[in-house]
Design an enzyme around this catalytic site. Structure first.
Site, PDB file in Angstrom:
ATOM      1  N   THR A  15      31.184  64.783  22.585  1.00 25.53           N
ATOM      2  CA  THR A  15      31.186  65.759  23.662  1.00 25.53           C
ATOM      3  C   THR A  15      32.333  65.715  24.507  1.00 25.53           C
ATOM      4  O   THR A  15      33.109  66.412  24.944  1.00 25.53           O
ATOM      5  CB  THR A  15      29.855  65.817  24.490  1.00 25.53           C
ATOM      6  OG1 THR A  15      28.741  65.999  23.347  1.00 25.53           O
ATOM      7  CG2 THR A  15      29.598  66.978  25.335  1.00 25.53           C
ATOM      8  N   VAL A  16      32.315  64.659  25.341  1.00 23.06           N
ATOM      9  CA  VAL A  16      33.399  64.253  26.331  1.00 23.06           C
ATOM     10  C   VAL A  16      34.590  63.933  25.633  1.00 23.06           C
ATOM     11  O   VAL A  16      35.587  64.551  26.116  1.00 23.06           O
ATOM     12  CB  VAL A  16      32.703  63.177  27.245  1.00 23.06           C
ATOM     13  CG1 VAL A  16      33.744  62.925  28.421  1.00 23.06           C
ATOM     14  CG2 VAL A  16      31.281  63.082  27.797  1.00 23.06           C
ATOM     15  N   GLU A 153      35.461  57.816  37.365  1.00 22.80           N
ATOM     16  CA  GLU A 153      34.994  59.026  38.016  1.00 22.80           C
ATOM     17  C   GLU A 153      33.968  59.517  37.450  1.00 22.80           C
ATOM     18  O   GLU A 153      33.199  60.244  37.890  1.00 22.80           O
ATOM     19  CB  GLU A 153      36.361  59.845  38.335  1.00 22.80           C
ATOM     20  CG  GLU A 153      35.950  61.172  39.126  1.00 22.80           C
ATOM     21  CD  GLU A 153      35.610  60.781  40.530  1.00 22.80           C
ATOM     22  OE1 GLU A 153      34.307  60.806  40.755  1.00 22.80           O
ATOM     23  OE2 GLU A 153      36.216  60.485  41.126  1.00 22.80           O
ATOM     24  N   VAL A 156      29.861  58.916  37.310  1.00 23.23           N
ATOM     25  CA  VAL A 156      28.824  59.290  38.278  1.00 23.23           C
ATOM     26  C   VAL A 156      28.748  60.675  38.471  1.00 23.23           C
ATOM     27  O   VAL A 156      30.146  61.258  38.973  1.00 23.23           O
ATOM     28  CB  VAL A 156      28.885  58.402  39.614  1.00 23.23           C
ATOM     29  CG1 VAL A 156      27.697  58.888  40.419  1.00 23.23           C
ATOM     30  CG2 VAL A 156      29.049  56.925  39.230  1.00 23.23           C
ATOM     31  N   GLY A 212      19.476  70.855  24.437  1.00 21.68           N
ATOM     32  CA  GLY A 212      20.599  69.614  24.317  1.00 21.68           C
ATOM     33  C   GLY A 212      20.654  69.090  25.443  1.00 21.68           C
ATOM     34  O   GLY A 212      21.513  68.062  25.759  1.00 21.68           O
ATOM     35  N   GLU A 215      17.919  63.881  25.651  1.00 23.00           N
ATOM     36  CA  GLU A 215      18.129  63.240  24.362  1.00 23.00           C
ATOM     37  C   GLU A 215      16.863  63.198  23.465  1.00 23.00           C
ATOM     38  O   GLU A 215      15.744  63.384  24.255  1.00 23.00           O
ATOM     39  CB  GLU A 215      18.517  61.891  24.683  1.00 23.00           C
ATOM     40  CG  GLU A 215      19.613  61.582  25.626  1.00 23.00           C
ATOM     41  CD  GLU A 215      20.964  61.330  24.605  1.00 23.00           C
ATOM     42  OE1 GLU A 215      20.806  61.384  23.534  1.00 23.00           O
ATOM     43  OE2 GLU A 215      21.983  61.820  25.519  1.00 23.00           O
ATOM     44  N   ASP A 226      19.039  56.232  34.290  1.00 30.16           N
ATOM     45  CA  ASP A 226      20.356  56.752  34.526  1.00 30.16           C
ATOM     46  C   ASP A 226      20.760  57.038  35.819  1.00 30.16           C
ATOM     47  O   ASP A 226      21.844  56.558  36.248  1.00 30.16           O
ATOM     48  CB  ASP A 226      20.227  58.411  33.744  1.00 30.16           C
ATOM     49  CG  ASP A 226      21.727  58.995  33.819  1.00 30.16           C
ATOM     50  OD1 ASP A 226      22.482  58.442  33.164  1.00 30.16           O
ATOM     51  OD2 ASP A 226      21.791  59.701  34.675  1.00 30.16           O
ATOM     52  N   LYS A 230      23.678  54.886  38.319  1.00 31.11           N
ATOM     53  CA  LYS A 230      24.671  55.743  39.197  1.00 31.11           C
ATOM     54  C   LYS A 230      24.603  55.535  40.407  1.00 31.11           C
ATOM     55  O   LYS A 230      25.608  55.415  41.263  1.00 31.11           O
ATOM     56  CB  LYS A 230      24.534  57.146  39.009  1.00 31.11           C
ATOM     57  CG  LYS A 230      24.696  57.775  37.526  1.00 31.11           C
ATOM     58  CD  LYS A 230      24.307  59.213  37.306  1.00 31.11           C
ATOM     59  CE  LYS A 230      24.630  59.777  35.896  1.00 31.11           C
ATOM     60  NZ  LYS A 230      23.992  61.129  35.521  1.00 31.11           N
ATOM     61  N   GLY A 337      28.192  67.679  31.185  1.00 25.69           N
ATOM     62  CA  GLY A 337      28.993  68.753  30.316  1.00 25.69           C
ATOM     63  C   GLY A 337      30.370  68.533  29.897  1.00 25.69           C
ATOM     64  O   GLY A 337      30.851  67.701  30.608  1.00 25.69           O
TER      65      GLY A 337
HETATM   66  N1  LIG Z   1      27.761  64.408  27.678  1.00 22.70           N
HETATM   67  C1  LIG Z   1      27.951  64.222  29.066  1.00 22.70           C
HETATM   68  O1  LIG Z   1      27.993  65.547  29.618  1.00 22.70           O
HETATM   69  C2  LIG Z   1      28.394  63.169  29.707  1.00 22.70           C
HETATM   70  C3  LIG Z   1      28.409  63.225  31.233  1.00 22.70           C
HETATM   71  C4  LIG Z   1      28.714  62.134  31.894  1.00 22.70           C
HETATM   72  C5  LIG Z   1      28.909  60.744  31.164  1.00 22.70           C
HETATM   73  N2  LIG Z   1      28.715  60.878  29.989  1.00 22.70           N
HETATM   74  C6  LIG Z   1      28.947  59.425  29.206  1.00 22.70           C
HETATM   75  O2  LIG Z   1      30.166  59.547  28.350  1.00 22.70           O
HETATM   76  C7  LIG Z   1      30.014  58.885  27.142  1.00 22.70           C
HETATM   77  C8  LIG Z   1      29.997  59.608  26.044  1.00 22.70           C
HETATM   78  O3  LIG Z   1      29.039  60.708  26.122  1.00 22.70           O
HETATM   79  P1  LIG Z   1      29.116  61.874  24.942  1.00 22.70           P
HETATM   80  O4  LIG Z   1      28.193  62.979  25.458  1.00 22.70           O
HETATM   81  O5  LIG Z   1      30.364  62.319  24.623  1.00 22.70           O
HETATM   82  O6  LIG Z   1      28.418  61.186  23.365  1.00 22.70           O
HETATM   83  P2  LIG Z   1      28.434  61.706  22.058  1.00 22.70           P
HETATM   84  O7  LIG Z   1      28.641  63.165  22.073  1.00 22.70           O
HETATM   85  O8  LIG Z   1      27.299  61.155  21.359  1.00 22.70           O
HETATM   86  O9  LIG Z   1      30.003  61.013  21.567  1.00 22.70           O
HETATM   87  C9  LIG Z   1      30.219  59.672  21.153  1.00 22.70           C
HETATM   88  C10 LIG Z   1      31.163  59.378  20.403  1.00 22.70           C
HETATM   89  O10 LIG Z   1      31.333  57.927  20.253  1.00 22.70           O
HETATM   90  C11 LIG Z   1      31.650  57.678  19.000  1.00 22.70           C
HETATM   91  N3  LIG Z   1      30.978  56.301  18.744  1.00 22.70           N
HETATM   92  C12 LIG Z   1      29.871  56.046  19.187  1.00 22.70           C
HETATM   93  N4  LIG Z   1      29.563  54.572  18.770  1.00 22.70           N
HETATM   94  C13 LIG Z   1      30.796  54.313  18.322  1.00 22.70           C
HETATM   95  C14 LIG Z   1      31.191  52.978  17.481  1.00 22.70           C
HETATM   96  N5  LIG Z   1      30.330  51.889  17.787  1.00 22.70           N
HETATM   97  N6  LIG Z   1      32.384  53.033  17.234  1.00 22.70           N
HETATM   98  C15 LIG Z   1      33.353  54.018  17.083  1.00 22.70           C
HETATM   99  N7  LIG Z   1      32.989  55.186  17.739  1.00 22.70           N
HETATM  100  C16 LIG Z   1      31.520  55.077  18.318  1.00 22.70           C
HETATM  101  C17 LIG Z   1      30.890  58.576  18.182  1.00 22.70           C
HETATM  102  O11 LIG Z   1      31.487  58.612  16.765  1.00 22.70           O
HETATM  103  P3  LIG Z   1      30.876  59.669  15.839  1.00 22.70           P
HETATM  104  O12 LIG Z   1      31.273  61.051  16.438  1.00 22.70           O
HETATM  105  O13 LIG Z   1      31.667  59.301  14.532  1.00 22.70           O
HETATM  106  O14 LIG Z   1      29.519  59.631  15.863  1.00 22.70           O
HETATM  107  C18 LIG Z   1      31.195  60.159  19.036  1.00 22.70           C
HETATM  108  O15 LIG Z   1      32.407  60.583  18.773  1.00 22.70           O
HETATM  109  C19 LIG Z   1      28.424  58.214  27.520  1.00 22.70           C
HETATM  110  O16 LIG Z   1      28.906  56.856  28.044  1.00 22.70           O
HETATM  111  C20 LIG Z   1      27.962  59.092  28.517  1.00 22.70           C
HETATM  112  O17 LIG Z   1      26.962  58.494  29.131  1.00 22.70           O
HETATM  113  C21 LIG Z   1      28.397  61.875  29.105  1.00 22.70           C
END
Ligand SMILES: NC(=O)c1ccc[n+]([C@@H]2O[C@H](COP(=O)([O-])OP(=O)(O)OC[C@H]3O[C@@H](n4cnc5c(N)ncnc54)[C@H](OP(=O)(O)O)[C@@H]3O)[C@@H](O)[C@H]2O)c1
Length: 462
Positions: A15-16, A153, A156, A212, A215, A226, A230, A337
Site C-alpha cells: 500500500t505505502v 514522519e 506517526v 480494509g 487487519e 499501535d 506512536k 492511507g
Molecule cells: N497502510 C497505511 O495506511 C500505513 C500508514 C502508516 C504507516 N504504515 C506502515 O507502513 C508499513 C507498510 O504498510 P503497508 O500498508 O504498505 O503494508 P503492505 O501493504 O502489507 O505491504 C508490505 C510490503 O512489504 C513486503 N514485505 C513484507 N515482508 C517482507 C519481507 N520479509 N521481505 C521482503 N518484502 C517484504 C510485501 O511484499 P509482498 O507484496 O510481496 O507481499 C509488501 O509489498 C508498515 O510498517 C505500516 O505500519 C502504513
C-alpha cells in the site's frame, strides 16, 4: 551532462510502497531534489539541486504477486533479496514492509553503513528505539562523507507532519503535553458507535475489516498497541525520554459498549475517543504536581462534545500540542492511507537528499536539555467507571471499597438495571481506580463482570 541520480532502495511494495513509487516516479518525476542551506558546500548544493530521485530497487516477498502500480523496468528492478538494498549505489533505504524482523535487520544495517533510512514502521521504532538511536548516532560516515540520517514522519499519524512539527516547530518553546487520536481504525469504529446506538463493537469491527481499515488480526489497533508505539515516539520528541512498554498503561476499545456512549452523552455531554497522551507533570496537568515526571498512556477517554477531538470522525487523526508559548495547537488530517502516508515518506526523502533531516535520530528538545525527566506510570483525572451488576446493589459496600482505595465518588447512576456508572472526583489516580475496580469485582457478589474505567478530559485540557 546528465543530472546526478539519488538512488532509493525500497523494502516493501504494498500500500505505502506503491504510493511512494507513484509519487516519486509518476507524479513528481521531473522534480529535482531541493537543496537547502544545510547542504555543506556550494558544489553539494549545486549537485543536489540538479539530482533526480530514482527508485532503483524494490524488495518484496513475492515476485509473482500482481502490483497495483506500474513499475518502470528500465530504471527499477524487483528483488526478494533485502541485502541488495544495502549495495553502495543505494543512497537511501525506504522501509515500508512493516514488522520487526527483516525490516529491523535492513534498517540497522543501512544505518551502520551510513545510509539514509526513511521508515513508516512505528512498531520497529518503538520496540527498538534505543538500539536504533545508538546505531544512527554511531553509524559510519556515508560514501559522501555525511552521517546516517533517519526519517520517520510517516510512522506517526500518516500524512500529518507531526514529527517535523515537534522536531523543529517548538525549538523555543516548552511542551507540556501531546495528546490525541492517532489510530484511524479505532476512530472509525468509535465514530460509528457514537453515531448509532444500535451499532455494536463486533459489528463495526467486522465492517472495518470488510472495508480494509482493520487487519484480519485487529489486536494492535483495538487494544491500543499501535497508539502506544506512536505516542511513545511523540513523547521522545516532546520530552527526550525513552519510555519502555511496561511503563505505558494501555487500554484499548474492545470493552466499550453502547451503554458507555449513552452514559457519556447523557451524564457528561461527552463522546468516547481512544486517546494517546504524553504529558509532563505540573500543577496544571493530569500527571500530578511532580514537574520532572512524564507520563505516557493510552486509554479510551470521555471527550467533551465541544472539544475538537470529539469532532474528528472516521479514519481521521488529530493531535493537540500544549506548550508554554503557544497554548494549544491542533494538527489534524489523514492518519493513514496510501498517498497521505507516501507523502510523508517522500517529504523525508527530499529532506534527506538535501541533508535537512536532524543530525540525530531523536533530537532532545531544547527545553529538556539538562533536565532530568523521569517516567511515571500513574496519572490523575476525573474517571468514569462502569460496573456490570445485578440487583440488589449495595451503595454502602461500594462506598466502603472506594474509601479503602482512597477514592472519592462524585456520583453513582443505575443504567438499565444491569450496569452502574460512577464518576470519581477530579483528583483520582489511575492506580486507585484500577484497584477499586479489581476489588469490587473480587469482593462484591452483585458485581457480575469486569468493571471498565476511563478518564474524562477536563475542561482545562480543552
Ligand atoms: N497502510 C497505511 O495506511 C500505513 C500508514 C502508516 C504507516 N504504515 C506502515 O507502513 C508499513 C507498510 O504498510 P503497508 O500498508 O504498505 O503494508 P503492505 O501493504 O502489507 O505491504 C508490505 C510490503 O512489504 C513486503 N514485505 C513484507 N515482508 C517482507 C519481507 N520479509 N521481505 C521482503 N518484502 C517484504 C510485501 O511484499 P509482498 O507484496 O510481496 O507481499 C509488501 O509489498 C508498515 O510498517 C505500516 O505500519 C502504513
Amino acid at each position: 551532462m546528465s543530472a546526478p541520480v539519488y538512488r532509493i532502495g525500497m523494502l516493501g511494495g504494498g500500500t505505502v510502497g506503491g504510493g511512494v513509487y507513484e509519487l516519486l516516479r509518476i507524479k513528481q518525476r521531473t522534480l529535482p531534489v531541493v537543496a537547502t542551506a544545510a547542504s555543506t558546500t556550494a558544489a553539494a548544493t549545486a549537485a543536489a539541486a540538479a539530482a533526480v530521485v530514482v527508485v532503483s530497487k524494490i524488495c518484496v516477498r513475492d515476485l509473482t504477486k500482481p502490483r497495483d502500480f506500474d513499475i518502470d523496468t528500465a530504471t527499477t528492478a524487483l528483488t526478494t533479496d533485502p541485502m541488495e538494498l544495502l549495495s553502495p549505489d543505494i543512497d537511501c533505504v525506504v522501509e515500508v514492509a512493516g514488522g520487526c524482523d527483516v525490516a529491523k535487520d535492513v534498517v540497522l544495517k543501512a544505518l551502520e553503513l551510513g545510509k539514509t533510512v526513511v521508515t513508516a514502521n512505528k512498531a520497529l521504532l518503538f520496540e527498538h528505539m534505543s538500539t536504533i538511536e545508538h546505531v544512527a548516532t554511531g553509524g559510519a560516515a556515508s560514501a559522501g562523507g555525511g552521517k546516517p540520517q533517519l526519517g520517520y514522519e510517516a510512522a506517526v499519524c500518516g500524512g500529518i507532519p507531526i514529527v517535523d512539527v515537534l522536531t523543529t516547530g517548538y525549538a523555543g518553546d516548552t511542551i507540556q503535553s501531546v495528546a490525541g487520536i492517532c489510530n484511524g481504525t479505532t476512530n472509525y469504529m468509535l465514530s460509528a458507535m457514537a453515531k448509532d446506538p444500535s451499532v455494536q463493537y463486533a459489528d463495526v469491527l467486522r465492517e472495518a475489516q470488510d472495508l480494509g481499515y482493520a487487519e484480519a488480526d485487529p489486536t494492535a489497533d483495538v487494544e491500543g498497541h499501535d497508539v502506544r508505539a506512536k505516542i511513545a515516539i511523540l513523547a521522545k520528541l516532546a520530552f527526550g525520554v525513552t519510555v519502555p512498554m511496561d511503563k505505558i498503561p494501555c487500554t484499548g476499545i474492545s470493552q466499550i459498549t453502547s451503554i458507555d456512549f449513552a452514559a457519556a452523552k447523557a451524564n457528561h455531554r461527552c463522546t468516547i475517543k481512544l486517546i494517546g497522551t504524553a504529558a509532563r507533570g505540573s500543577t496544571t496537568t493530569t500527571v500530578g504536581s511532580n514537574p520532572s515526571g512524564v507520563c505516557v498512556y493510552v486509554t479510551p477517554t470521555l471527550v467533551p462534545l465541544t472539544n475538537q477531538l470529539a469532532n474528528v470522525h472516521g479514519c481521521g487523526n488529530c493531535v493537540t500540542v500544549t506548550s508554554k508559548n503557544m497554548g494549544q495547537c491542533t494538527y489534524a488530517g489523514p492518519g493513514a492511507g496510501r498517498y497521505p502516508t507516501a507523502n510523508s515518506i517522500v517529504a523525508d526523502i527530499y529532506r534527506a537528499a538535501a541533508h535537512a533531516l536532524p543530525t540525530v535520530a531523536f533530537p532532545i528538545p531544547n527545553s529538556c536539555l539538562g533536565s532530568d525527566l523521569t517516567v511515571v506510570d500513574d496519572y490523575v483525572a476525573c474517571f468514569f467507571i462502569r460496573i456490570p451488576c445485578q440487583t440488589p446493589v449495595s451503595f454502602a459496600a461500594l462506598g466502603a471499597i472506594a474509601e479503602e482505595c482512597g477514592l472519592a465518588l462524585a456520583s453513582i447512576e443505575e443504567q438499565d438495571g444491569s450496569q452502574l456508572t460512577l464518576t470519581t472526583s477530579s483528583s483520582s489516580s489511575r492506580s486507585a481506580v484500577d484497584k477499586f475496580c479489581k476489588d469490587v469485582q473480587e469482593k462484591l457478589d452483585f458485581v457480575t463482570g469486569s468493571p471498565l474505567f476511563m478518564p474524562i478530559l477536563s475542561v482545562d485540557e480543552e
